[in-house]
Write a protein that holds these residues in place. Sequence first.
Motif, mmCIF file in Angstrom:
data_model
loop_
_atom_site.group_PDB
_atom_site.id
_atom_site.type_symbol
_atom_site.label_atom_id
_atom_site.label_comp_id
_atom_site.label_asym_id
_atom_site.label_seq_id
_atom_site.Cartn_x
_atom_site.Cartn_y
_atom_site.Cartn_z
ATOM 1 N N ALA A 1 0.819 -1.209 0.000
ATOM 2 C CA ALA A 1 0.000 0.000 0.000
ATOM 3 C C ALA A 1 0.855 1.263 0.000
ATOM 4 O O ALA A 1 0.481 2.281 -0.599
ATOM 5 C CB ALA A 1 -0.936 -0.002 1.205
ATOM 6 N N ASN A 2 2.001 1.224 0.658
ATOM 7 C CA ASN A 2 2.875 2.386 0.744
ATOM 8 C C ASN A 2 3.972 2.393 -0.320
ATOM 9 O O ASN A 2 4.895 3.207 -0.247
ATOM 10 C CB ASN A 2 3.508 2.457 2.135
ATOM 11 N N LYS A 3 3.881 1.471 -1.279
ATOM 12 C CA LYS A 3 4.838 1.367 -2.385
ATOM 13 C C LYS A 3 6.269 1.154 -1.879
ATOM 14 O O LYS A 3 7.227 1.705 -2.416
ATOM 15 C CB LYS A 3 4.775 2.615 -3.272
ATOM 16 N N HIS A 4 6.383 0.335 -0.854
ATOM 17 C CA HIS A 4 7.688 -0.012 -0.309
ATOM 18 C C HIS A 4 8.051 -1.468 -0.587
ATOM 19 O O HIS A 4 8.979 -1.997 0.024
ATOM 20 C CB HIS A 4 7.716 0.246 1.204
ATOM 21 N N LEU A 5 7.316 -2.106 -1.480
ATOM 22 C CA LEU A 5 7.624 -3.487 -1.858
ATOM 23 C C LEU A 5 8.110 -3.494 -3.294
ATOM 24 O O LEU A 5 7.437 -2.972 -4.192
ATOM 25 C CB LEU A 5 6.403 -4.393 -1.686
ATOM 26 N N ILE A 6 9.278 -4.086 -3.509
ATOM 27 C CA ILE A 6 9.874 -4.184 -4.841
ATOM 28 C C ILE A 6 10.079 -5.658 -5.171
ATOM 29 O O ILE A 6 10.614 -6.423 -4.349
ATOM 30 C CB ILE A 6 11.225 -3.449 -4.899
#
Length: 227
Positions: free
Chosen positions: A122-127
């Motif tokens: 959700a916070n765009k911290h997963l790559i």
Amino acid sequence: MADITLSKFDLTGKSNGTITLDPTVFGVTAHANLIHQVVVTQLANSRSAIAHVKDRGEVSGGGKKPWRQKGTGNARAGSSRSPLWRGGGITFGPSNERNFSKRLPQKMRQLAFKAALSDKVANKHLIVVTSLDDLKGKTKDWMNAYRQLPEAIDGALVISRDRQPLADRAIRNVSTHQYTSAQHAKLYDVMRHTTLVLTEDAVAALTEQLSAKTSVAAPVAAGKEKS
């Protein structure tokens, strides 16, 4: 629930297609209180009781009664190793037999881990990266690759399906980065790192471990990871 689609990248930072994430694992509602419970449990289970003092039963000596019970004018004494005496045992001191362990149901541990993964999405911290096979054990190569990844913020947890020795050697020298396998991934490590980097096969492994259709233990199970 709608599927979640993310871009996946190679270690040069170039997009290499997309990957679909299971919304029952990567799209659940955040549970801050539950995450806190599981983190506290994991930290408690990693504690070792080191501090220890001897009580009156562990201090050497003191087997003989210092003086007879009556007639000396002294207070009654049964041992020179009483906590009241110099050189005696310690009362209520720390013991290395203390057990700090806690236990939570598997479903709670699984749900907390899903919530943490979902929060990263959700916070765009997963790559998501295709693999770590190109790493040859050089820390410089890993840092060059990491800087090419979009939205990569320093402080990263890197997870692959199985532990790869060359990837481990390349990543472990970076103080703000940590590398582990999907089987040994812990919620505490996910929460304390800003960025979560998953290989494509790690996504599949975590989805399998955390899926409601399987009874495989969650990767956040209580206990210490053996090195």
